[in-house]
Design a protein around this motif. Sequence first.
Motif, PDB file in Angstrom:
ATOM      1  N   UNK A  16       1.154   0.363  -4.545  1.00 36.92           N
ATOM      2  CA  UNK A  16      -0.127   0.792  -4.838  1.00 36.92           C
ATOM      3  C   UNK A  16      -0.476   1.559  -6.096  1.00 36.92           C
ATOM      4  N   UNK A  17       0.568   2.686  -5.853  1.00 42.30           N
ATOM      5  CA  UNK A  17       0.390   3.973  -6.610  1.00 42.30           C
ATOM      6  C   UNK A  17       0.463   3.617  -8.275  1.00 42.30           C
ATOM      7  N   UNK A  18       1.136   2.558  -8.774  1.00 38.93           N
ATOM      8  CA  UNK A  18       1.347   2.247  -9.956  1.00 38.93           C
ATOM      9  C   UNK A  18       0.546   0.855 -10.066  1.00 38.93           C
ATOM     10  N   UNK A  47       0.795  -1.331  -0.092  1.00 40.52           N
ATOM     11  CA  UNK A  47       0.069  -0.079   0.037  1.00 40.52           C
ATOM     12  C   UNK A  47       0.902   1.291  -0.044  1.00 40.52           C
ATOM     13  N   UNK A  48       2.048   1.167   0.966  1.00 38.41           N
ATOM     14  CA  UNK A  48       2.822   2.390   0.752  1.00 38.41           C
ATOM     15  C   UNK A  48       3.772   2.648  -0.412  1.00 38.41           C
ATOM     16  N   UNK A  49       4.162   1.593  -1.080  1.00 42.84           N
ATOM     17  CA  UNK A  49       5.031   1.860  -1.924  1.00 42.84           C
ATOM     18  C   UNK A  49       4.871   1.291  -3.372  1.00 42.84           C
TER      19      UNK A  49
END
Lengths: 603, 263
Positions: free
Chosen positions: A42-44, A38-40
């Motif tokens: 999920x953005x992509x 989730x922290x590193x």
Amino acid sequence: MRSQTRLPAAVAALLGLSALHPSPAGAQDVERGREVYEQWCSQCHGSEGDGQGPAAEYMIPRPRDFTTGLYQIRSTATGELPTDEDILRIINEGMPGTTMPGWEEELSGADREALVAYIKTFSQFFETLGAPEPLEFPGAPGASEERIAEGRLFYDSIQCFECHGAEGRGDGEASSTLQDDLGNPIRSADLWKAWTFNGGSTVEDIYQRLRTGLDGTPMPNFSDLIDAGFMTDDQLWNLAHYVRSLSPEETPTPEEVIVVGQVAPGELPGQLADERWGQAESFYVPLVGQIIENPRWFDPSVDGVWVQALHDGSEVAFRLTWHDRSRSPDPGWLEWQGWVLDAMAPREGENLEPAPRPDGITVQFPPTIPEGMDMPYFLMGDGSNPVYQWQWSSVPGTAVKAAARGLDIYEPLGAEGLTSEAAWEAGRWQLLLRRALVPADPASELQFEIGVPIPIAFFAWDGDNSEEGARGSVSSWYFIQLEEETPPSTYMAPLVAFLFTGGLGVLVVRRAQRRDREVQAAAAGIVLPPEPRPQMARNFGFAVGALWLLFALAAAGNSVGGWAAGQTDVGFWWAVITGFLTIAASVALIGTARHRYQGPRKS
Amino acid sequence: MGRYTKHPFWQSLAVVVVSYALIRWGIAYLPGLVGITSAPVPASVVLQYTAIVLVGVLVWVSDNEERWTRFKEPIHAALVEPDKKVVRMSMMAVVPLLVAFATFNNVRPTISAPASLRSIHPAPPTQITFRGETIVLEGLENPLREPDLEEAAFELGKELYYQNCMPCHGDYLNAGGHYAPGFNPTPLELRGSSTIAQLTESFVFWRIAKGGPGLPREGGPWNSAMPVWEDFLTADEIWAVTLFLYDQAGIAPRTWEEEGIEE
């Protein structure tokens, strides 16, 4: 949970190996994996693991969709799941040539292990199909000229050129038609840039890709053909060696200063094909998407240009080399343009329709060599500080000069004095640009000076990738420096320093020794006989005089050379130095000759 | 051995050599011990510090007549004593050669980029004009750093960061983006204690809003690839990204109390 602490790389590697053996991932692992993801990630890759995070549309190739269980880089057969070690390797090392970075230094070994466990939960296949077995390969045979030559023949016979091009620059006939399984455009690998290979750049990596294929892309696997007896394992190794041989051993790194080599007057290569270019040093300048001013472009096609430059004291010539899959405008690429424009965010600006667009490259300089550190804005200058440019475009195919005051705000300066020649062949553009050091119009154009760093920057466009205007690739400022002949003073100065220091040393030692003798003699009450007439000192005086005279002659030579080359300041100051040296030489010679020895010095 | 350790000449020589080594390599080694990235000590600093040590040593040896005489002994011996001929001759060959070599290194034409003296943290203006509106930076705090706004701001900032900033500043905020090698100066690393951790959020807001072209001259605005984000993002969006940067990197912004300004 194996460990909570950050582990050294070796231990982490061991943990990675242990992941090979199927061990049910603990719920704790998965929970920690979810947090890290989730922290590193999920953005992509998206919170659902579907590869549709908020940043996904800014990237081609798109981030992996974990829900399908389809992985591009594996050690397992086509269509199979990857091993845990395969997934961990991509997390550790990232995927070169894409936006996926490596996390080996950034996340702890335990966190990366936990990520593997969590990523696998996105697809049910990891549970239903059980642990996959990696394909077993024989070790790599060593590279040899024969293997590479055989590999080249094999490359042609199994038609790799269809996509990768006749010379391997990713410019094959089919390269404009390639899409991945999700329907996004995908480029066939440029085999001359091993540092962009998604699965790594070693011969073993390349061979493994040939055996396993790149699932989800048009790249097939060749294991089936080996099993069916259509080709041998050895032939595939030859192919891997050939592919590796196309790229340099090391990833090219940019140098801040591009050296413009010096050749004898009149020896400047006037044509692209001139053999003398083969000897000129090549400098790599990386280019990246113009994502600074609106409209931005996150999918540039040209990612670097090799620069070679020579001068002969009156003219300077550049040979630029860059890879481009097509000679734009090529109607065969219009459909590709549509795919790229549809796929890429942000869709800023106008002209977002497929259209015949030319390729181009612009070389920029400041209009005058900066005195201090101030320069014009690297992105084609601004309202108050323009840049001086050479703009080349594949339509009409010649280069022109211009003054730019911002992206697309420029004033043409004609083509007078700027010679150009361009050729596109097998996925590669080469462009020759040549101009006199002294420009046609010194008021608006840069005058090249020898031995001084001069800023230079590049801007490139691939028309068939829908690039034009601000949509293209850029570099920041680099420098060129025109090599200068080593002036004679470079060798003279150390010689003078050597003689001066040595002479001083001799004087100090002799004085110390004489005084020591006098002290000892005085203590013993002996009167020293007078020093012999110092013929040595006389000779020394004449030698020094002759040496100064020699220097004076050399300085006079420099002075005359300076005047002749039109550099009046150089001529003047060497003349002054000649004057001083002549005076010094005359004093030494005449003084020594006139001097009469009057016995030892009284103290 | 004791003959050397108690002798003022050899003591002085040892002090100078050890000091030089410490100045040259020792100082640069220290920051690494506490996890700060280090850099080589500039040659001019090494020269200056070594010269100071040398002067100190000379003052010490010449302070006392007896010590001064003893100090000169080895030098005198090397110059005159017949059994020191080898030392004398080699010194007379080596010293001029070293001087000649140093001279050559100084005068030979070299190829190097001009030194860039850009300031990395230039002084911020007291106020800026953001999309036609005046914003006073002094004493300004992030308006989104409120309990009920923070979470949504973090999510918005995260989305905007990975769409817009990641190509240069990197997935891990460590300047490791895939476009980072294309730019010089390289993009700023955002994590760690030495960059935005030293700045107030209003400073970061100013840098994001005005980008490279908004730098004062000492910041080298002509070569910074940082876009002018007020052309792309609203003030709230920039504040959201600012908040995200600190939270994701696990660091706290400098406050105005630390800057010595009362709100």
